[in-house]
Design a protein around this motif. Structure first.
Motif, PDB file in Angstrom:
ATOM      1  N   ALA A   1       0.641  -1.417  -0.135  1.00 44.77           N
ATOM      2  CA  ALA A   1      -0.071  -0.011   0.109  1.00 44.77           C
ATOM      3  C   ALA A   1       0.779   1.250  -0.101  1.00 44.77           C
ATOM      4  O   ALA A   1       0.423   2.351  -0.393  1.00 44.77           O
ATOM      5  CB  ALA A   1      -1.003  -0.289   1.212  1.00 44.77           C
ATOM      6  N   LEU A   2       2.137   1.266   0.603  1.00 43.75           N
ATOM      7  CA  LEU A   2       3.008   2.386   0.720  1.00 43.75           C
ATOM      8  C   LEU A   2       3.691   2.484  -0.653  1.00 43.75           C
ATOM      9  O   LEU A   2       4.151   3.657  -0.946  1.00 43.75           O
ATOM     10  CB  LEU A   2       4.123   2.193   1.647  1.00 43.75           C
TER      11      LEU A   2
ATOM     12  N   GLU B   1      -3.846   2.286  -5.779  1.00 45.91           N
ATOM     13  CA  GLU B   1      -4.048   2.117  -4.476  1.00 45.91           C
ATOM     14  C   GLU B   1      -5.068   1.017  -4.035  1.00 45.91           C
ATOM     15  O   GLU B   1      -4.804   0.254  -3.107  1.00 45.91           O
ATOM     16  CB  GLU B   1      -4.736   3.529  -3.538  1.00 45.91           C
TER      17      GLU B   1
ATOM     18  N   MET C   1      -3.722  -2.115  -2.061  1.00 45.60           N
ATOM     19  CA  MET C   1      -4.287  -2.702  -0.563  1.00 45.60           C
ATOM     20  C   MET C   1      -4.773  -4.090  -0.594  1.00 45.60           C
ATOM     21  O   MET C   1      -4.480  -4.669   0.337  1.00 45.60           O
ATOM     22  CB  MET C   1      -5.689  -1.669  -0.358  1.00 45.60           C
TER      23      MET C   1
ATOM     24  N   GLN D   1     -11.568   4.305  -2.654  1.00 46.85           N
ATOM     25  CA  GLN D   1     -10.692   3.833  -1.324  1.00 46.85           C
ATOM     26  C   GLN D   1     -11.501   3.187  -0.300  1.00 46.85           C
ATOM     27  O   GLN D   1     -10.951   2.104   0.429  1.00 46.85           O
ATOM     28  CB  GLN D   1     -10.003   5.135  -0.829  1.00 46.85           C
TER      29      GLN D   1
ATOM     30  N   PHE E   1     -10.904  -0.529   1.022  1.00 50.72           N
ATOM     31  CA  PHE E   1     -10.493  -0.845   2.556  1.00 50.72           C
ATOM     32  C   PHE E   1     -11.711  -1.842   3.132  1.00 50.72           C
ATOM     33  O   PHE E   1     -11.211  -2.570   3.840  1.00 50.72           O
ATOM     34  CB  PHE E   1     -10.506   0.491   3.295  1.00 50.72           C
TER      35      PHE E   1
ATOM     36  N   LEU F   1      -3.363   0.052   7.719  1.00 49.73           N
ATOM     37  CA  LEU F   1      -4.050   0.534   6.480  1.00 49.73           C
ATOM     38  C   LEU F   1      -4.805   1.818   6.571  1.00 49.73           C
ATOM     39  O   LEU F   1      -4.822   3.042   5.973  1.00 49.73           O
ATOM     40  CB  LEU F   1      -5.031  -0.388   5.670  1.00 49.73           C
TER      41      LEU F   1
ATOM     42  N   THR G   1      -3.030   5.040   4.903  1.00 48.75           N
ATOM     43  CA  THR G   1      -3.609   5.666   3.854  1.00 48.75           C
ATOM     44  C   THR G   1      -4.372   6.935   3.935  1.00 48.75           C
ATOM     45  O   THR G   1      -5.104   7.679   2.995  1.00 48.75           O
ATOM     46  CB  THR G   1      -4.659   4.516   3.161  1.00 48.75           C
TER      47      THR G   1
END
Length: 500
Positions: free
Chosen positions: A3-4, A26, A30, A275, A279, A400, A404
């Motif tokens: 994720a980074l 992204e 994730m 996003q 998640f 996360l 994020t």
């Protein structure tokens, strides 16, 4: 961490004649992170169970094929690579179901593959239309998605994509492959299928749908279907007695809710939905994969040591319902702005109550499946991967959530937020007590529910599987696909004209 390192810059592999593009946006990063954790843990779990078995080789082949397709779909950046790797994923997953080695596994594998081929036929038509509308002949997914709003075939393209991906996501009424496949597959296979494999379709919806403009004509029906599935999975799930089948209907419910989030984002033109939905999917991947592994652990654990394994399972089960300070609470907090206020917010809260009821029913059935020997203990080869998944399902969502920028500690620790997450759990627990007291009066719905009613139609679907597989190879040729698509457009146009 993946994720980074998210970077949407495509990496091209191949040559001038044939090349595939891969990128790590992204949402993909994730899901790739949490999927890698599940694949490692489930692989270690499977290695213990495969020792000394005669079909270990075939299991490994199907496992690696499914793993390749799953990771490939998460990274695919172009239409051709996505479709190819999704097909690899479908074939590998149907092989994993077949490893159950029973007549039920054979049937479930056939149903899974048949529906996958039908879904991919819809999807192929949608992808062809995407490619036709993309400027400069680009096959990159991001360019294709950006071209949808201006496409003259926008509505038909979206319909084909939603139907194809919705079937693979297990949307009601085409959800019945889930309880059949997850119930028949070996436990580690069911874990990765329910956790990682099914998320490929959700990720595709996130990537392909245009969230930069409001499309309520598509978003609101998608939300309605998703929320219906969220409640349908709960209602049918509480009528099941096998822990794996209960978890399967929980997946029907949770995938429905996830699609509802995506639908609301599409309806409102809310780009933040990508996003939030990613998640939510990431947490469900970890928690549901871990709970499937718990089924095997509890089945080999006696009453004397049962609470040591049942307590972590209870925490993860309630986390899916939104237990405060767990990843589930963070996931529901993340999607709350996307769902907005009003009726959808109310239904989301009722869904959390229903999810809690269903997961407590799962725990009740899970405890009843303990080993008959009171002193039995699960082998460390399966207990350790399960406990590692438990830790990951608690720690990774928090990481996360903070890394994020979805939210902060202060957001989660507000008393009002904690209470908003707790009271649906309490109501669900009260309903569970009533279910345990009077549940014996509920009818027993067979796994697969509507497929039992539609057995004749399912026999036709399975028979069509081989023919569709042959047609798929022909349809990959662009001229033939274009001609077939034109025919489909004329047929659909005639149907809609007559309907009006």
């Amino acid at each position: 961490m993946a994720a980074l390192l998210a970077d949407d810059t495509p990496v091209v592999l191949g040559n001038a004649q044939f090349a595939l593009s891969f990128a790590m946006d992204e949402p993909g990063a994730m899901l790739l992170l949490v999927a890698a954790i599940l694949w490692i843990a489930a692989g270690a779990y499977a290695a213990t169970g495969l020792r000394g078995t005669v079909n270990a080789g075939s299991f490994v082949v199907c496992w690696l094929m499914t793993l390749t397709g799953c990771v490939g779909v998460f990274l695919a950046a172009d239409l051709v690579g996505f479709y190819f790797l999704l097909a690899v994923l479908s074939v590998g997953a149907s092989g994993l179901v077949l490893q159950g080695g029973t007549a039920e596994a054979l049937r479930a594998s056939a149903v899974y593959l048949g529906l996958a081929l039908i879904a991919e036929a819809f999807l192929l038509a949608g992808l062809v239309m995407l490619a036709m509308a993309t400027p400069d002949g680009s096959l990159l997914i991001r360019d294709a998605a950006a071209a949808i709003p201006a496409s003259p075939w926008r509505d038909l393209t979206l319909m084909l994509l939603v139907v194809g991906l919705g079937m693979k996501a297990g949307l009601v009424p085409l959800h019945f492959w889930m309880p059949l496949a997850y119930g028949a597959a070996p436990i580690p296979a069911a874990a990765v299928m329910s956790g990682a494999v099914v998320k490929a379709s959700a990720l595709a919806l996130i990537r392909f749908l245009p969230f930069d403009i409001a499309l309520p004509d598509f978003g609101l029906p998608l939300t309605t279907i998703g929320l219906f599935g969220a409640f349908y999975g709960v209602v049918i799930g509480i009528m099941q007695s096998q822990p794996k089948i209960v978890l399967a209907y929980s997946s029907v419910s949770q995938m429905g809710f996830l699609v509802a989030v995506i639908g609301m984002g599409l309806a409102n033109g809310d780009a933040s939905a990508t996003q939030a939905a990613s998640f939510y999917a990431a947490h469900h991947l970890l928690a549901k994969g871990a709970l499937f592994l718990a089924v095997g652990v509890i089945a080999t654990t006696g009453r004397r040591r049962l609470w040591l394994m049942l307590l972590p399972a209870a925490i993860l089960a309630l986390a899916i319902g939104g237990l405060p300070l767990t990843g589930g609470a963070l996931a529901k907090l993340a999607v709350k702005p996307v769902l907005g206020e009003g009726l959808v917010e109310l239904l989301a809260t009722l869904s959390a109550i229903g999810t809690t009821l269903l997961m407590l029913h799962f725990l009740h059935r899970l405890a009843a499946s303990a080993a008959p020997d009171p002193s039995a203990s699960a082998p460390w080869g399966i207990a350790l991967p399960w406990l590692l998944m438990f830790v990951a399902a608690l720690v990774v969502p928090w990481t996360l959530y903070l890394v994020t920028g979805i939210g902060t500690w202060a957001d989660v620790l507000q008393p009002a937020i904690l209470w908003a997450a707790l009271w649906p759990i309490l109501i669900g627990a009260g309903l569970a007590l009533g279910l345990w007291r009077w549940g014996r009066y509920l009818p027993r719905v067979p796994e697969g529910d509507i497929v039992v009613v539609g057995q004749p139609a399912m026999r036709v679907i399975v028979q069509w599987g081989d023919a569709l597989e042959q047609m798929e190879g022909v349809l990959r040729q662009w001229p033939v696909a274009g001609l077939s698509l034109l025919t489909l457009i004329l047929i659909l146009g005639g149907v809609m004209f007559n309907g009006h």
